[in-house]
Design a protein around this motif. Structure first.
Motif, short mmCIF file in Angstrom:
data_model
loop_
_atom_site.label_atom_id
_atom_site.label_comp_id
_atom_site.label_asym_id
_atom_site.label_seq_id
_atom_site.Cartn_x
_atom_site.Cartn_y
_atom_site.Cartn_z
N UNK A 88 3.90 -18.26 61.46
CA UNK A 88 2.97 -19.39 61.68
C UNK A 88 3.64 -20.63 61.09
N UNK A 89 4.05 -21.55 61.95
CA UNK A 89 4.86 -22.68 61.50
C UNK A 89 4.14 -24.00 61.81
N UNK A 90 3.82 -24.74 60.75
CA UNK A 90 3.18 -26.05 60.91
C UNK A 90 4.23 -27.08 61.30
N UNK A 91 3.85 -28.10 62.09
CA UNK A 91 4.80 -29.21 62.33
C UNK A 91 5.10 -29.93 61.01
N UNK A 92 6.33 -30.43 60.88
CA UNK A 92 6.70 -31.18 59.66
C UNK A 92 6.37 -32.65 59.79
N UNK A 93 6.23 -33.14 61.03
CA UNK A 93 5.91 -34.54 61.28
C UNK A 93 4.64 -34.63 62.12
N UNK A 94 3.66 -35.47 61.78
CA UNK A 94 3.65 -36.24 60.53
C UNK A 94 3.60 -35.33 59.31
N UNK A 95 3.90 -35.91 58.15
CA UNK A 95 4.01 -35.13 56.92
C UNK A 95 2.78 -34.24 56.73
N UNK A 96 3.02 -32.97 56.47
CA UNK A 96 1.94 -31.99 56.31
C UNK A 96 1.18 -32.23 55.00
N UNK A 97 -0.15 -32.18 55.06
CA UNK A 97 -0.96 -32.31 53.85
C UNK A 97 -1.78 -31.05 53.64
N UNK A 98 -2.07 -30.76 52.38
CA UNK A 98 -2.91 -29.59 52.08
C UNK A 98 -4.37 -30.01 52.18
#
Ligand code: ZN
Length: 486
Positions: A88-98
């Motif tokens: 499961x891979x989140x996009x890096x852009x825009x910057x990932x936030x928790x």
């Protein structure tokens, strides 16, 4: 915890001794294995199997951390013939936030199968996975990609919900794996941020000593030992960290993990968080930014640590064994006065409501204050000795931070000198934890102390140092610009 497993690979000299780490793991409630070393990534399958047998695994990462380590972890797990589902891979852009929405998304993905998540990343990925795994009712494992903060082993995840950053209680990872080569290759700003978080343990420790002496919160010696001796050693690594030396980065990581384990054992962040973190939390809530980039946790803690150390110096210049307790108590404001001050200080309604609750929780009336201050008078000589042994001069801290590539001055994190000065009183209001900010207010020395610190020639008035100016020219201002900042 029935079985304590701890395997440290070769290649790390110094840092917390293995027996201290073993003791910390024995007392930790969630984490059983910490593996830090060169090539540790390739032992990820063994670590996973030790914790979870032949259970299915799923790698969770963002695009950057997947490239840095996630793909390798996925392959290592698969090569060991462990069942592994698609990463499961989140996009890096825009910057990932928790934030909570992303954690809920991850929880839903996890609910589709029974795989154990393997979080590959730093603060953001770890926090998202920690919460999502908890919400899905299963444990997880963390593979660290940067020595950027002490949250890996901490009980709880820092998650933004309804625009408000909060610590949501959820278990720490069952195992933590960190490959020295991966940590050392992380952006320099992330390592510097970890150093800022580490330096904060010095003032956090001092605050605990104060709370202990005043009968507010006793020091637990075993937990103290997990954090403080190793921190004193690790701060000497500033130059090696600034130079990106892998062994120094690994030592920093071990210290940060120990700090997380100490918080697990204490079921509280007291061992690792004091007034410097109250300042950092305040600036976090006020969304401190530089050029539109959020300032990393460790950068804020670093500047907060210098500020708090300077306040300690002012207090230690007074002989509080001679304090006129009756005069101080006669001037002590009623709770309503403190509540009015909170309303005046915090414009944001959510922050104001929280601050009111915290101030009410820690308020003592004049009688309560009298008891506390009489105790302070008795214990001041012994307490000052312990504090002098614990603290480093603000000047030395500034120099260490700058050497490690970490901001040491308020303007470097988007804060004016005036805003820094106003932060002392405001930060005291947002957490009920007893710190030097409370002590300074209670003995009537906060305002006079700040007056002296910010007057011409005062420790906090003239910030710019040669080392800081040099490092500001060569370093990106905010770690948020890099990947997986915490
Ligand atoms: Zn921290």
């Amino acid at each position: 915890m029935s079985v304590v497993e701890q395997r440290m690979r070769e290649g790390i000299a110094g840092g917390p001794p293995d027996e201290v780490l073993g003791e910390a793991l024995a007392r930790a409630t969630d984490t059983r294995i910490v593996e830090v070393g060169a090539g540790a990534l390739y032992g990820a399958a063994d670590t996973f199997a030790s914790c979870f047998g032949s259970h299915t695994a799923v790698v969770v990462a963002d695009e950057t951390t997947y490239e840095v380590a996630g793909r390798t972890v996925h392959r290592v797990l698969r090569s060991a013939r462990l069942p592994v589902t698609d990463a499961l891979v989140f996009p890096s852009r825009p910057l990932l936030h928790a934030d909570f929405a992303r954690a809920a998304w991850l929880r839903d993905r996890l609910a589709a199968h029974e795989a154990i998540p393997v979080a590959v990343g730093a603060g953001t990925i770890n926090d998202l996975t920690k919460l999502a795994a908890h919400l899905a009712g299963r444990p997880y494992m963390a593979v660290a990609t940067a020595a950027s903060m002490d949250g890996y082993a901490a009980f709880g995840a820092a998650i933004t919900r309804d625009g408000f950053k909060q610590t949501m209680l959820c278990p720490a990872p069952r195992a933590i794996v960190a490959d020295m080569d991966v940590l050392a290759a992380a952006p320099a700003a992330l390592t510097a941020s970890g150093f800022g978080d580490l330096v904060g343990k010095i003032t956090a420790g001092a605050d605990w000593l104060v709370a202990d002496a005043l009968g507010v919160e006793a020091v637990d010696d075993a937990i103290w030992t997990m954090v403080q001796p190793a921190v004193r050693q690790a701060v000497q690594d500033a130059a090696r960290l600034g130079g990106g030396e892998p062994a120094a980065v690994a030592r920093l990581f071990r210290c940060l993990v120990m700090s997380g384990l100490a918080m697990q054992a204490a079921r509280s962040s007291r061992p690792a968080s004091g007034a410097e973190h109250q300042l950092s939390h305040l600036w976090e809530m006020r969304r401190l930014a530089v050029d539109g980039h959020a300032v990393s946790h460790g950068f804020k803690v670093g500047v907060g640590t210098v500020a708090v150390a300077a306040l300690y110096e002012r207090l230690l210049a007074h002989d509080l064994a001679q304090l006129d307790v009756e005069a101080v108590c006669a001037r002590w404001p009623a709770l309503a006065t403190w509540e009015a001050a909170v309303r005046q200080t915090h414009a944001d309604p959510a922050l104001r409501a929280q601050a009111l609750a915290e101030v009410r929780a820690k308020y003592v009336d004049a009688d309560g204050l009298r008891v506390r201050l009489q105790r302070l008078r008795e214990r001041w000589p012994a307490l000052t000795e312990r504090l002098r042994g614990q603290l480093l001069p603000a000047k030395a801290l500034r120099s260490l931070l700058a050497t490690a590539g970490c901001p040491s001055e308020p303007h470097e994190i988007g804060l004016t000198t005036a805003a820094l000065r106003a932060s002392f009183g405001a930060a005291r209001q947002i957490r009920r934890r007893y710190t030097v900010l409370d002590l300074a207010v209670e003995v009537g020395l906060l305002e006079p102390g700040l007056e002296a610190l910010f007057a011409a020639g005062g420790e906090l008035a003239d910030w710019r140092t040669e080392a800081a100016a040099q490092s500001a020219r060569t370093r990106p201002l905010a770690a948020g610009a890099g990947h997986n900042s915490d």
